[in-house]
Design an enzyme around this catalytic site. Structure first.
Site, PDB file in Angstrom:
ATOM      1  N   SER A  35      40.810  50.950  38.258  1.00  0.00           N
ATOM      2  CA  SER A  35      41.069  49.728  37.453  1.00  0.00           C
ATOM      3  C   SER A  35      41.438  50.096  36.189  1.00  0.00           C
ATOM      4  O   SER A  35      40.982  51.178  35.665  1.00  0.00           O
ATOM      5  CB  SER A  35      39.722  48.796  37.451  1.00  0.00           C
ATOM      6  OG  SER A  35      40.042  47.872  36.372  1.00  0.00           O
ATOM      7  N   TYR A  40      30.469  47.008  36.798  1.00  0.00           N
ATOM      8  CA  TYR A  40      31.885  47.284  37.419  1.00  0.00           C
ATOM      9  C   TYR A  40      32.689  48.590  36.475  1.00  0.00           C
ATOM     10  O   TYR A  40      33.060  49.507  37.276  1.00  0.00           O
ATOM     11  CB  TYR A  40      32.560  45.983  37.274  1.00  0.00           C
ATOM     12  CG  TYR A  40      34.061  46.259  37.947  1.00  0.00           C
ATOM     13  CD1 TYR A  40      34.197  45.567  39.214  1.00  0.00           C
ATOM     14  CD2 TYR A  40      35.206  46.569  37.120  1.00  0.00           C
ATOM     15  CE1 TYR A  40      35.467  45.769  40.113  1.00  0.00           C
ATOM     16  CE2 TYR A  40      36.570  46.323  37.593  1.00  0.00           C
ATOM     17  CZ  TYR A  40      36.568  46.105  39.295  1.00  0.00           C
ATOM     18  OH  TYR A  40      37.839  46.154  39.749  1.00  0.00           O
TER      19      TYR A  40
END
Length: 249
Positions: free
Chosen positions: A131, A144
């Site tokens: 990401s 995350y």
């Protein structure tokens, strides 16, 4: 159907929806036999049936089971992920642990299980769906961001160790993608930022992007397929951003 991956066997995690489903479909369209892995067994069966592949209902947080695996796959796409949005001081430790287990420990165990076969045949492609949060941080996403930063490091180590054996390992780093995972964040982001849900996409998710739109899963899948192919045989240990210019800032 393209013969680009004819004879290759691919495993895609989190492939019942979103980016994983798009990757499974794109790899199959190019000739691969795809193992569609997901906790959602019915969703995995649906995608596998569509692409002529195999469904694998699996709980990737069951690390004891994963530790005993041996995977006969040529292409491994580590994609499965979840999200919790919360300030650190309120972050549930169990949720933090679950995210790290699913998004960092499970990819390690799957890579570990796949490498012996890849080494034996002198070919392997590991593509880790990271990401922009593997390269940049955002508030309220401690687990995350930590998991994706860890995945970046794991991917680079796999690249160094795999290089003498014909195995490459790379990360794909999207910004926000039009997936169920992103859609589920909108209410939490609205609450934490004190804004209406209708303003979250433009005022929170895309505020750092030069290109003001969400990525489509098929766009991510196209990059995954390139990294898995012969044309990318010299590409390893890299992180490819698809973030609309977010990380250029």
């Amino acid at each position: 159907m393209s013969a680009g991956f004819s004879g290759r066997r691919a495993l895609v995690t989190g492939a019942a929806s979103g980016i994983g489903e798009a990757c499974a479909r794109a790899l199959a369209e190019r000739g691969a036999t795809v193992v569609v892995a997901d906790l959602d067994g019915a969703g995995a069966e649906r995608v596998a049936r569509d692409v002529g592949g195999e469904a694998w209902q699996v709980d990737l947080t069951d690390t004891a089971a994963l530790a005993a695996l041996a995977l006969d796959v040529d292409i491994l796409v580590n994609n499965a992920g979840i999200q919790t949005v919360s300030p650190i001081e309120q972050f549930d430790p169990a949720a933090f642990h679950r995210i790290l287990t699913l998004m960092l420990e499970a990819p390690f165990l799957l890579i570990r299980a796949a490498l012996p076969h890849m080494y034996e045949q002198g070919f392997g492609r590991i593509v880790n769906i990271s990401s922009v949060h593997g390269l940049r941080a955002s508030e309220f996403k401690s687990a995350y961001v930590a998991a994706k930063h860890g995945l970046e490091g794991l991917s680079k180590v796999a690249a160094l160790e795999g290089a003498p054996h014909g195995v490459t390992s790379n990360c794909v780093n999207p910004g926000y993608v039009r997936t169920p995972l992103v859609e589920k964040q909108i209410a939490d982001q609205a609450r934490l930022h004190g804004i209406p849900e209708s303003e979250v996409v433009n005022d929170v998710m895309l505020v750092n992007s030069a290109i003001k739109r969400l990525a489509e899963p098929s766009e991510v899948a196209s990059l995954v397929c390139w990294l898995a192919g012969e044309d990318a045989s010299l590409v390893t240990g890299a992180s490819y951003t698809m973030d609309g210019g977010w990380s250029a800032r």
